[in-house]
Design a protein around this motif. Structure first.
Motif, PDB file in Angstrom:
ATOM      1  N   MET A   1       5.436  -9.246  -0.342  1.00 53.90           N
ATOM      2  CA  MET A   1       6.259 -10.377  -0.672  1.00 53.90           C
ATOM      3  C   MET A   1       7.712 -10.148  -0.287  1.00 53.90           C
ATOM      4  O   MET A   1       8.396 -11.082   0.118  1.00 53.90           O
ATOM      5  CB  MET A   1       6.159 -10.655  -2.166  1.00 53.90           C
ATOM      6  N   ALA A   2       8.154  -8.953  -0.448  1.00 53.80           N
ATOM      7  CA  ALA A   2       9.538  -8.652  -0.115  1.00 53.80           C
ATOM      8  C   ALA A   2       9.822  -8.943   1.351  1.00 53.80           C
ATOM      9  O   ALA A   2      10.899  -9.402   1.698  1.00 53.80           O
ATOM     10  CB  ALA A   2       9.850  -7.197  -0.447  1.00 53.80           C
ATOM     11  N   GLU A   3       8.840  -8.691   2.217  1.00 52.26           N
ATOM     12  CA  GLU A   3       9.023  -8.978   3.638  1.00 52.26           C
ATOM     13  C   GLU A   3       9.047 -10.480   3.894  1.00 52.26           C
ATOM     14  O   GLU A   3       9.800 -10.970   4.715  1.00 52.26           O
ATOM     15  CB  GLU A   3       7.912  -8.316   4.451  1.00 52.26           C
ATOM     16  N   TYR A   4       8.219 -11.217   3.175  1.00 52.50           N
ATOM     17  CA  TYR A   4       8.123 -12.665   3.373  1.00 52.50           C
ATOM     18  C   TYR A   4       9.367 -13.391   2.876  1.00 52.50           C
ATOM     19  O   TYR A   4       9.842 -14.309   3.509  1.00 52.50           O
ATOM     20  CB  TYR A   4       6.870 -13.195   2.668  1.00 52.50           C
ATOM     21  N   PRO A   8      19.359 -11.229   1.857  1.00 54.18           N
ATOM     22  CA  PRO A   8      20.281 -10.129   1.558  1.00 54.18           C
ATOM     23  C   PRO A   8      20.696 -10.036   0.095  1.00 54.18           C
ATOM     24  O   PRO A   8      21.081  -8.961  -0.360  1.00 54.18           O
ATOM     25  CB  PRO A   8      21.492 -10.424   2.447  1.00 54.18           C
ATOM     26  N   ASP A   9      20.583 -11.116  -0.650  1.00 56.95           N
ATOM     27  CA  ASP A   9      20.982 -11.093  -2.061  1.00 56.95           C
ATOM     28  C   ASP A   9      19.841 -10.750  -3.015  1.00 56.95           C
ATOM     29  O   ASP A   9      20.035 -10.718  -4.225  1.00 56.95           O
ATOM     30  CB  ASP A   9      21.569 -12.449  -2.471  1.00 56.95           C
ATOM     31  N   LEU A  10      18.635 -10.503  -2.482  1.00 61.40           N
ATOM     32  CA  LEU A  10      17.484 -10.209  -3.337  1.00 61.40           C
ATOM     33  C   LEU A  10      17.084  -8.744  -3.223  1.00 61.40           C
ATOM     34  O   LEU A  10      17.083  -8.170  -2.141  1.00 61.40           O
ATOM     35  CB  LEU A  10      16.280 -11.068  -2.947  1.00 61.40           C
ATOM     36  N   ALA A  11      16.732  -8.174  -4.350  1.00 61.80           N
ATOM     37  CA  ALA A  11      16.175  -6.818  -4.382  1.00 61.80           C
ATOM     38  C   ALA A  11      14.803  -6.897  -5.032  1.00 61.80           C
ATOM     39  O   ALA A  11      14.634  -7.533  -6.077  1.00 61.80           O
ATOM     40  CB  ALA A  11      17.077  -5.887  -5.187  1.00 61.80           C
ATOM     41  N   TRP A  12      13.807  -6.279  -4.431  1.00 56.30           N
ATOM     42  CA  TRP A  12      12.441  -6.300  -4.948  1.00 56.30           C
ATOM     43  C   TRP A  12      12.119  -4.938  -5.542  1.00 56.30           C
ATOM     44  O   TRP A  12      12.163  -3.921  -4.858  1.00 56.30           O
ATOM     45  CB  TRP A  12      11.464  -6.628  -3.821  1.00 56.30           C
ATOM     46  N   LEU A  13      11.799  -4.937  -6.807  1.00 56.06           N
ATOM     47  CA  LEU A  13      11.447  -3.704  -7.500  1.00 56.06           C
ATOM     48  C   LEU A  13      10.083  -3.867  -8.153  1.00 56.06           C
ATOM     49  O   LEU A  13       9.832  -4.867  -8.825  1.00 56.06           O
ATOM     50  CB  LEU A  13      12.487  -3.378  -8.579  1.00 56.06           C
ATOM     51  N   PRO A  14       9.187  -2.901  -7.982  1.00 52.98           N
ATOM     52  CA  PRO A  14       7.874  -3.014  -8.614  1.00 52.98           C
ATOM     53  C   PRO A  14       7.976  -2.861 -10.136  1.00 52.98           C
ATOM     54  O   PRO A  14       8.782  -2.081 -10.635  1.00 52.98           O
ATOM     55  CB  PRO A  14       7.067  -1.870  -8.001  1.00 52.98           C
ATOM     56  N   ILE A  15       7.170  -3.631 -10.843  1.00 52.56           N
ATOM     57  CA  ILE A  15       7.070  -3.508 -12.301  1.00 52.56           C
ATOM     58  C   ILE A  15       5.706  -2.899 -12.580  1.00 52.56           C
ATOM     59  O   ILE A  15       4.683  -3.497 -12.263  1.00 52.56           O
ATOM     60  CB  ILE A  15       7.212  -4.876 -12.989  1.00 52.56           C
ATOM     61  N   THR A  16       5.682  -1.706 -13.153  1.00 50.92           N
ATOM     62  CA  THR A  16       4.415  -0.985 -13.311  1.00 50.92           C
ATOM     63  C   THR A  16       3.945  -0.867 -14.749  1.00 50.92           C
ATOM     64  O   THR A  16       2.843  -0.413 -14.986  1.00 50.92           O
ATOM     65  CB  THR A  16       4.551   0.421 -12.711  1.00 50.92           C
TER      66      THR A  16
END
Length: 52
Positions: A1-4, A8-16
């Motif tokens: 999803m991060a690639e799609y 520049p203003d978004l950071a994708w962090l996994p929630i585990t």
């Protein structure tokens, strides 16, 4: 999803440490729309594949 959804203003962090998100698909009962019907069909097929 991060690639799609690259931005520049978004950071994708996994929630585990939480349960998977459950999503419901809903639409008006009396709605007659070929696009909605096609989308629902695809979602049902994907869910069946994931469960099998």
């Amino acid at each position: 999803m991060a690639e799609y959804y690259r931005h520049p203003d978004l950071a994708w962090l996994p929630i585990t440490d939480v349960e998977p998100l459950r999503i419901a698909l809903a639409w008006p009962r009396d709605s007659v729309n070929p696009l909605v019907e096609a989308f629902v069909l695809v979602v049902r097929e994907l869910v069946e594949q994931d469960v099998s």
